[in-house]
Design a protein around this motif. Structure first.
Motif, PDB file in Angstrom:
ATOM      1  N   TRP A 132       1.183  -1.159   0.038  1.00  0.00           N
ATOM      2  CA  TRP A 132       0.638  -0.133  -0.174  1.00  0.00           C
ATOM      3  C   TRP A 132       1.293   1.293  -0.080  1.00  0.00           C
ATOM      4  O   TRP A 132       0.355   2.230  -1.038  1.00  0.00           O
ATOM      5  N   ILE A 133       2.103   1.381   0.724  1.00  0.00           N
ATOM      6  CA  ILE A 133       2.708   2.827   0.763  1.00  0.00           C
ATOM      7  C   ILE A 133       3.487   2.510  -0.590  1.00  0.00           C
ATOM      8  O   ILE A 133       3.565   3.699  -0.916  1.00  0.00           O
ATOM      9  N   ARG A 134       3.379   2.125  -1.488  1.00  0.00           N
ATOM     10  CA  ARG A 134       4.494   2.182  -2.777  1.00  0.00           C
ATOM     11  C   ARG A 134       2.940   2.291  -3.967  1.00  0.00           C
ATOM     12  O   ARG A 134       3.485   3.268  -4.868  1.00  0.00           O
ATOM     13  N   THR A 135       2.176   1.815  -3.493  1.00  0.00           N
ATOM     14  CA  THR A 135       0.877   1.948  -5.013  1.00  0.00           C
ATOM     15  C   THR A 135      -0.710   3.015  -4.608  1.00  0.00           C
ATOM     16  O   THR A 135      -1.538   2.900  -5.405  1.00  0.00           O
ATOM     17  N   GLY A 136      -0.668   2.492  -3.350  1.00  0.00           N
ATOM     18  CA  GLY A 136      -2.379   3.332  -2.669  1.00  0.00           C
ATOM     19  C   GLY A 136      -2.899   1.811  -2.704  1.00  0.00           C
ATOM     20  O   GLY A 136      -4.078   2.637  -2.451  1.00  0.00           O
ATOM     21  N   ARG A 137      -2.135   1.101  -3.094  1.00  0.00           N
ATOM     22  CA  ARG A 137      -4.008  -0.375  -3.586  1.00  0.00           C
ATOM     23  C   ARG A 137      -4.276  -1.200  -2.316  1.00  0.00           C
ATOM     24  O   ARG A 137      -2.852  -1.328  -1.984  1.00  0.00           O
ATOM     25  N   THR A 138      -5.416  -1.454  -1.721  1.00  0.00           N
ATOM     26  CA  THR A 138      -5.696  -2.069  -0.909  1.00  0.00           C
ATOM     27  C   THR A 138      -5.777  -3.780  -1.020  1.00  0.00           C
ATOM     28  O   THR A 138      -5.762  -4.473  -0.050  1.00  0.00           O
ATOM     29  N   TYR A 139      -5.925  -3.589  -2.224  1.00  0.00           N
ATOM     30  CA  TYR A 139      -5.721  -4.869  -2.499  1.00  0.00           C
ATOM     31  C   TYR A 139      -4.838  -5.131  -3.396  1.00  0.00           C
ATOM     32  O   TYR A 139      -3.919  -4.860  -3.795  1.00  0.00           O
ATOM     33  N   GLU A 140      -5.066  -6.900  -3.309  1.00  0.00           N
ATOM     34  CA  GLU A 140      -3.151  -7.457  -4.402  1.00  0.00           C
ATOM     35  C   GLU A 140      -4.527  -8.081  -5.664  1.00  0.00           C
ATOM     36  O   GLU A 140      -5.135  -8.928  -4.939  1.00  0.00           O
ATOM     37  N   LYS A 141      -4.120  -9.023  -6.423  1.00  0.00           N
ATOM     38  CA  LYS A 141      -4.070  -9.631  -7.603  1.00  0.00           C
ATOM     39  C   LYS A 141      -5.391  -8.883  -8.078  1.00  0.00           C
ATOM     40  O   LYS A 141      -6.629  -7.825  -7.907  1.00  0.00           O
ATOM     41  N   TRP A 190       4.654  -4.154  10.085  1.00  0.00           N
ATOM     42  CA  TRP A 190       5.015  -2.570   9.277  1.00  0.00           C
ATOM     43  C   TRP A 190       4.350  -1.661  10.332  1.00  0.00           C
ATOM     44  O   TRP A 190       4.611  -0.130  10.000  1.00  0.00           O
ATOM     45  N   ALA A 191       3.930  -1.835  11.576  1.00  0.00           N
ATOM     46  CA  ALA A 191       3.053  -0.870  12.097  1.00  0.00           C
ATOM     47  C   ALA A 191       3.864   0.011  12.958  1.00  0.00           C
ATOM     48  O   ALA A 191       3.469   1.425  13.376  1.00  0.00           O
ATOM     49  N   ASP A 192       5.293  -0.347  12.742  1.00  0.00           N
ATOM     50  CA  ASP A 192       5.615   0.825  13.415  1.00  0.00           C
ATOM     51  C   ASP A 192       6.725   1.260  12.175  1.00  0.00           C
ATOM     52  O   ASP A 192       7.726   2.096  12.360  1.00  0.00           O
ATOM     53  N   ASP A 193       6.147   1.736  10.721  1.00  0.00           N
ATOM     54  CA  ASP A 193       6.525   2.675   9.776  1.00  0.00           C
ATOM     55  C   ASP A 193       5.930   3.160   9.612  1.00  0.00           C
ATOM     56  O   ASP A 193       4.449   3.416   9.661  1.00  0.00           O
ATOM     57  N   PRO A 194       6.233   4.865   9.952  1.00  0.00           N
ATOM     58  CA  PRO A 194       5.044   6.048   9.527  1.00  0.00           C
ATOM     59  C   PRO A 194       4.340   6.475   8.554  1.00  0.00           C
ATOM     60  O   PRO A 194       3.304   6.810   8.349  1.00  0.00           O
ATOM     61  N   ASP A 195       4.539   5.050   7.287  1.00  0.00           N
ATOM     62  CA  ASP A 195       4.511   4.829   6.105  1.00  0.00           C
ATOM     63  C   ASP A 195       3.405   4.415   6.342  1.00  0.00           C
ATOM     64  O   ASP A 195       1.993   4.928   5.463  1.00  0.00           O
ATOM     65  N   TYR A 196       2.588   3.401   7.279  1.00  0.00           N
ATOM     66  CA  TYR A 196       1.984   2.748   6.689  1.00  0.00           C
ATOM     67  C   TYR A 196       1.170   3.138   8.103  1.00  0.00           C
ATOM     68  O   TYR A 196       1.572   3.354   8.823  1.00  0.00           O
ATOM     69  N   PRO A 197      -0.340   3.059   7.686  1.00  0.00           N
ATOM     70  CA  PRO A 197      -1.083   3.665   8.052  1.00  0.00           C
ATOM     71  C   PRO A 197      -2.064   3.245   8.964  1.00  0.00           C
ATOM     72  O   PRO A 197      -2.048   2.001   9.460  1.00  0.00           O
TER      73      PRO A 197
END
Length: 267
Positions: free
Chosen positions: A197-206, A239-246
């Protein structure tokens, strides 16, 4: 072989090695080998299922033997450890501070009544393994599956699940189901995406556009398999500790995981 071809080959090999090292570094960063005791007695053990893979049925990264063979270890061990940190802060559950990897090749699995499994579109069982997992679930065990996406992944997951529980239907869970109200009231659920999501802004895959909260129950109505399809809760924990992950995604992932654990321990 021409020099240009050799150069291209070296670049490709180097890229693969760098990618592999990056994957290992992400998985182990801050959570590598340490002195945490693994023989501590506790009322709860975070257990992750290590399974064998049928490479012939793998797609995408699964075509690479490394990614397929160790699909069970996606986000491991950082996601597991960070979830345990949250569990200790938010509950009074007496849990061991380190995770436990379990397999289906022995009865050792019966010592761990709650199991988490990822990338389950890649799993494969022998008849003996399927029988052991079926006995585990029907004797009181609880399995949470996560991180598989889209139509093809679902069919591959169900190929294995039909070996284990051939006569059990899969149902869509409703917001009012007890499993979403054991510790937190999780009524308004969202699709929980992976780090992509950080790179694409998409919540889905495939083609997994819609989140599917599903389950399989035993004869008494107890949920024995909790299914998070078209989602990646493990990445949200990792990734909960990454400030870029919501924070919104991470918070819901922790609440759902804790509800599932409380349900599994009390039912």
């Amino acid at each position: 072989m021409k020099f240009s071809q050799i150069a291209l080959l070296l670049v490709a090999v180097t890229s693969c090695c760098v990618g592999l090292r990056a994957y290992q570094r992400t998985a182990d960063f801050g959570f590598g080998n340490d002195d945490s005791p693994s023989n501590v007695k506790a009322e709860f053990y975070w257990s992750r299922l290590a399974y064998t893979t049928n490479l012939e049925n793998s797609t995408g990264y699964g075509r690479w033997s490394y990614w397929s063979r160790f699909a069970w270890s996606r986000d491991y061990p950082k996601a597991d450890r960070q979830f345990l940190i949250a569990m200790h802060r938010l509950t009074r559950i007496d849990g061991r501070p380190t995770e436990q990897v379990v397999t289906l090749d022995s009865d050792e699995i019966f010592n761990y009544p709650w199991i988490y499994a990822v990338q389950v579109q890649m799993w494969s069982f022998t008849d003996a393994e399927a029988k052991r997992l079926r006995e585990y679930l029907l004797k009181g065990g609880f399995l949470m599956v996560d991180d598989f996406h889209g139509t093809e992944d679902w069919e591959n997951f169900m190929n294995g699940m039909r070996q284990v529980l051939p006569d059990r239907p899969v149902e869509d869970l409703q917001s009012g189901d007890e499993i979403f109200h054991t510790l937190y009231d999780v009524d308004d659920k969202m699709q929980i995406p992976g780090e992509q999501w950080i790179r694409t802004g998409r919540t889905y895959e495939k083609d997994g556009y819609q989140p599917k909260w599903r389950a399989i129950r035993d004869d008494k109505g107890r949920i024995i398999v909790a299914i998070c399809h078209n989602m990646h809760l493990g990445d949200a924990w990792e990734w909960a500790d990454d400030p870029d992950y919501p924070e919104t995604f991470a918070s819901m992932a922790f609440r759902v995981g804790l509800d599932y654990i409380l349900y599994g321990m009390t039912h």
